[in-house]
Every structure is written in structure tokens, then in C-alpha cells.
Design an enzyme around this catalytic site. Sequence first.
Site, PDB file in Angstrom:
ATOM      1  N   GLN A  37      18.018 -18.385 -39.504  1.00  0.00           N
ATOM      2  CA  GLN A  37      17.792 -19.332 -38.406  1.00  0.00           C
ATOM      3  C   GLN A  37      16.510 -20.130 -38.629  1.00  0.00           C
ATOM      4  OE1 GLN A  37      17.405 -16.972 -34.781  1.00  0.00           O
ATOM      5  NE2 GLN A  37      15.490 -16.031 -35.412  1.00  0.00           N
ATOM      6  N   HIS A  64      18.562 -13.866 -39.440  1.00  0.00           N
ATOM      7  CA  HIS A  64      19.210 -13.473 -38.178  1.00  0.00           C
ATOM      8  C   HIS A  64      19.985 -12.178 -38.418  1.00  0.00           C
ATOM      9  CE1 HIS A  64      21.882 -14.634 -34.456  1.00  0.00           C
ATOM     10  NE2 HIS A  64      21.714 -13.345 -34.568  1.00  0.00           N
ATOM     11  N   PHE A 114      15.382  -6.700 -31.873  1.00  0.00           N
ATOM     12  CA  PHE A 114      16.266  -7.598 -32.616  1.00  0.00           C
ATOM     13  C   PHE A 114      16.888  -6.841 -33.798  1.00  0.00           C
ATOM     14  CE2 PHE A 114      16.204 -11.930 -35.124  1.00  0.00           C
ATOM     15  CZ  PHE A 114      17.549 -12.122 -34.864  1.00  0.00           C
ATOM     16  N   HIS A 117      19.410  -4.344 -32.619  1.00  0.00           N
ATOM     17  CA  HIS A 117      20.661  -5.004 -32.222  1.00  0.00           C
ATOM     18  C   HIS A 117      21.501  -5.348 -33.460  1.00  0.00           C
ATOM     19  CE1 HIS A 117      23.357  -7.792 -30.095  1.00  0.00           C
ATOM     20  NE2 HIS A 117      23.219  -8.543 -31.168  1.00  0.00           N
ATOM     21  N   GLU A 118      20.853  -5.927 -34.468  1.00  0.00           N
ATOM     22  CA  GLU A 118      21.591  -6.345 -35.675  1.00  0.00           C
ATOM     23  C   GLU A 118      22.155  -5.138 -36.423  1.00  0.00           C
ATOM     24  OE1 GLU A 118      22.408  -9.552 -36.504  1.00  0.00           O
ATOM     25  OE2 GLU A 118      21.562  -9.946 -34.529  1.00  0.00           O
ATOM     26  N   LYS A 121      25.043  -3.558 -34.049  1.00  0.00           N
ATOM     27  CA  LYS A 121      26.245  -4.399 -33.924  1.00  0.00           C
ATOM     28  C   LYS A 121      26.919  -4.637 -35.278  1.00  0.00           C
ATOM     29  CE  LYS A 121      27.890  -8.847 -32.098  1.00  0.00           C
ATOM     30  NZ  LYS A 121      27.519 -10.013 -31.265  1.00  0.00           N
ATOM     31  N   HIS A 122      26.118  -4.974 -36.287  1.00  0.00           N
ATOM     32  CA  HIS A 122      26.699  -5.376 -37.582  1.00  0.00           C
ATOM     33  C   HIS A 122      26.482  -4.337 -38.689  1.00  0.00           C
ATOM     34  CE1 HIS A 122      27.531  -9.388 -35.998  1.00  0.00           C
ATOM     35  NE2 HIS A 122      26.295  -9.426 -35.527  1.00  0.00           N
TER      36      HIS A 122
HETATM   37  P1  5GP Z   1      27.699 -17.094 -31.013  1.00  0.00           P
HETATM   38  O1  5GP Z   1      28.790 -16.892 -30.045  1.00  0.00           O
HETATM   39  O2  5GP Z   1      26.358 -17.377 -30.434  1.00  0.00           O
HETATM   40  O3  5GP Z   1      28.051 -17.966 -32.198  1.00  0.00           O
HETATM   41  O4  5GP Z   1      27.527 -15.679 -31.699  1.00  0.00           O
HETATM   42  C1  5GP Z   1      27.064 -14.582 -30.990  1.00  0.00           C
HETATM   43  C2  5GP Z   1      27.012 -13.409 -31.905  1.00  0.00           C
HETATM   44  O5  5GP Z   1      28.330 -12.994 -32.262  1.00  0.00           O
HETATM   45  C3  5GP Z   1      26.333 -13.647 -33.244  1.00  0.00           C
HETATM   46  O6  5GP Z   1      24.963 -13.586 -33.198  1.00  0.00           O
HETATM   47  C4  5GP Z   1      26.927 -12.534 -34.050  1.00  0.00           C
HETATM   48  O7  5GP Z   1      26.332 -11.315 -33.729  1.00  0.00           O
HETATM   49  C5  5GP Z   1      28.346 -12.546 -33.589  1.00  0.00           C
HETATM   50  N1  5GP Z   1      29.171 -13.485 -34.379  1.00  0.00           N
HETATM   51  C6  5GP Z   1      29.518 -14.765 -34.074  1.00  0.00           C
HETATM   52  N2  5GP Z   1      30.309 -15.287 -35.012  1.00  0.00           N
HETATM   53  C7  5GP Z   1      30.469 -14.337 -35.959  1.00  0.00           C
HETATM   54  C8  5GP Z   1      31.212 -14.280 -37.167  1.00  0.00           C
HETATM   55  O8  5GP Z   1      31.877 -15.214 -37.596  1.00  0.00           O
HETATM   56  N3  5GP Z   1      31.134 -13.123 -37.855  1.00  0.00           N
HETATM   57  C9  5GP Z   1      30.415 -12.061 -37.425  1.00  0.00           C
HETATM   58  N4  5GP Z   1      30.404 -10.971 -38.174  1.00  0.00           N
HETATM   59  N5  5GP Z   1      29.729 -12.084 -36.280  1.00  0.00           N
HETATM   60  C10 5GP Z   1      29.743 -13.195 -35.557  1.00  0.00           C
HETATM   61  P1  5GP Z   2      23.787 -11.759 -31.897  1.00  0.00           P
HETATM   62  O1  5GP Z   2      23.798 -13.168 -31.465  1.00  0.00           O
HETATM   63  O2  5GP Z   2      23.304 -11.475 -33.280  1.00  0.00           O
HETATM   64  O3  5GP Z   2      24.862 -10.867 -31.406  1.00  0.00           O
HETATM   65  O4  5GP Z   2      22.647 -11.251 -30.951  1.00  0.00           O
HETATM   66  C1  5GP Z   2      21.353 -11.653 -31.027  1.00  0.00           C
HETATM   67  C2  5GP Z   2      20.647 -10.778 -30.037  1.00  0.00           C
HETATM   68  O5  5GP Z   2      19.362 -10.552 -30.506  1.00  0.00           O
HETATM   69  C3  5GP Z   2      20.560 -11.404 -28.678  1.00  0.00           C
HETATM   70  O6  5GP Z   2      20.616 -10.395 -27.709  1.00  0.00           O
HETATM   71  C4  5GP Z   2      19.192 -12.029 -28.681  1.00  0.00           C
HETATM   72  O7  5GP Z   2      18.586 -12.077 -27.434  1.00  0.00           O
HETATM   73  C5  5GP Z   2      18.447 -11.073 -29.591  1.00  0.00           C
HETATM   74  N1  5GP Z   2      17.408 -11.748 -30.361  1.00  0.00           N
HETATM   75  C6  5GP Z   2      16.148 -11.324 -30.434  1.00  0.00           C
HETATM   76  N2  5GP Z   2      15.424 -12.159 -31.192  1.00  0.00           N
HETATM   77  C7  5GP Z   2      16.256 -13.122 -31.619  1.00  0.00           C
HETATM   78  C8  5GP Z   2      16.074 -14.260 -32.443  1.00  0.00           C
HETATM   79  O8  5GP Z   2      14.992 -14.582 -32.949  1.00  0.00           O
HETATM   80  N3  5GP Z   2      17.174 -15.025 -32.676  1.00  0.00           N
HETATM   81  C9  5GP Z   2      18.393 -14.713 -32.155  1.00  0.00           C
HETATM   82  N4  5GP Z   2      19.416 -15.516 -32.452  1.00  0.00           N
HETATM   83  N5  5GP Z   2      18.583 -13.652 -31.364  1.00  0.00           N
HETATM   84  C10 5GP Z   2      17.530 -12.857 -31.100  1.00  0.00           C
END
Ligand code: 5GP
Ligand code: 5GP
Length: 229
Positions: A37, A64, A114, A117-118, A121-122
Site C-alpha cells: 500500500q 499490506h 495489523f 489480523h493478516e 485471516k490470511h
Molecule cells: P476490500 O474489500 O477492501 O478490497 O478487501 C478487504 C479485505 O478482503 C482485504 O484487505 C483482504 O484481506 C481481503 N481480500 C479482498 N480481495 C481479496 C482477494 O482477491 N484475495 C484475497 N486473498 N483476499 C482478498
Molecule cells: P484486510 O483489509 O486485510 O482484511 O484488513 C485490514 C485490517 O487491518 C483492517 O481491520 C484495518 O483496520 C487493519 N489495518 C491496520 N493497519 C492498516 C493499514 O495500514 N492498512 C490497511 N489496509 N489496514 C490496516
Amino acid sequence: MKLLQVTVCLISLILVLPSVFAASSSEDFDFFYFVQQWPGSYCDTQKSCCYPTSGKPAADFGIHGLWPNYKDGTYPSNCDATKPFDSSTISDLISSMKRNWPTLACPSGSGEAFWEHEWEKHGTCSQSVINQHEYFQTSLGLKQKTNLLGALTKAGINPDGNSYSLESIRGSIKASTGFTPWIECNRDGSGNSQLYQVYLCVDRSASGLIECPVFPHGKCGAQIEFPSF
Ligand code: 5GP
Ligand code: 5GP
């Protein structure tokens, strides 16, 4: 005789089943997205951001996450509640994580929330290939190797608030890394489309970049802003 056949059948089932599950759990995703990011674009939105407790991060792309994905565009998530984030397993990486994987969410934090969470989740979905330490170490290595800001600035694309063609942004990253990135945009406080995240793909054994088998959805303008940070 019948009883013997049933018994043999049951025993072979018991012997074979675990290997069937083992095979499926080692093929539980197809590739990774490695997502970085641009902090300027996280912070200049209507929502704004909060700097981490360690201070304003460098004006560089930040990690990210490293996201296991399927070729059909779907993805697994939150795969293993028995393996929570444990910062003691990555104590040797923490200082590098603070520099390269800073958190910008509010309220300010150290980054642990953060990273947790990563991982949960992943990362937990990639354990057939990499453990927790390898998950973070691999991500840090990929950040260094891809050097996105270097790729862009080498092509005269600077985080100066100007607009650049999406084509030139994609082209410069392809020229430098060898692989076509996916660019995700968001909107600044005035509604302009800007460079928010860059997706590159990594093979399922996490050993290197590959061309993406499938791209995420979403659209940028033909010209997008590259804000300063
Ligand atoms: P957003 O809806 O903001 O694009 O994505 C929210 C979160 O859903 C991302 O930060 C990530 O954790 C997950 N996510 C969104 N798109 C993808 C994808 O194509 N692949 C994976 N593995 N995770 C995703
Ligand atoms: P994702 O979109 O990967 O599922 O979730 C991102 C999560 O991590 C959200 O709950 C968001 O609030 C938290 N987060 C903490 N720091 C950051 C950051 O620097 N960037 C993003 N995209 N998410 C962050």
C-alpha cells in the site's frame, strides 16, 4: 467371509483417509497475492489515518499482506484458530516489520494488531507451505525484492501529487520486476482516483513472483494521482 470383507474394507479406509486429507490440505490454495500500500493514499482520504506509535513511516510502499488465493478468484480465510499470532516467534523480525509493514489505521498502534489480523485471516491459510516466521520473513523479502518505489521513480513517476497514466505505472513495475502488477485505486479527499495498492503474484510455494493467474476486480482511471506522503 462377508465380515472379513467388511473388516478389510474398513481397515483400508482408515489407512487411506488420512493421506487423502493430507493431499487436500497441501493443495488448499493456488498462489499468493503480495499486496503493498502507498501510505499517502491511505492517509489523504476522507477517513484519514493515524501514524504508528513509533512515528511517521518512511515515504515508501508498505506491506499490506501476503494472501493465499484460488485461481477462480476466491480465497480461503481464517483457516486455523489454533495458531494465533505470536510475536515471540518473530522477535528477530519486529524492527524490520515496523519499518516495512507499518500500520496506518486509527487509533495509533505498534503494528501488532495489523500483523495479527493478516496472519490470522490470511497467513493461517498458507501453513501447508510456510509457518508463521516464514510468512513474515517471506513478505519482508518480497518487499525488498520488488522495490516498487524504485521501479516507479526510475521511470520518472514520483509521489508528487501529479497524475500519471495507469499504463506507465504498470509498465514501469513490469519493466523492473518482470511481472505485470494489478493496481488498485482509491479516492483522495476531493474524489480523485489515486494509486492505492499494488498486487503482485507469488507461486504457491512462496519462492518467487509469477504472472497472476487471475486479477482482482475494480477500476482506476486512465490517469491516476500519485500523492505525496
Ligand atoms: P476490500 O474489500 O477492501 O478490497 O478487501 C478487504 C479485505 O478482503 C482485504 O484487505 C483482504 O484481506 C481481503 N481480500 C479482498 N480481495 C481479496 C482477494 O482477491 N484475495 C484475497 N486473498 N483476499 C482478498
Ligand atoms: P484486510 O483489509 O486485510 O482484511 O484488513 C485490514 C485490517 O487491518 C483492517 O481491520 C484495518 O483496520 C487493519 N489495518 C491496520 N493497519 C492498516 C493499514 O495500514 N492498512 C490497511 N489496509 N489496514 C490496516
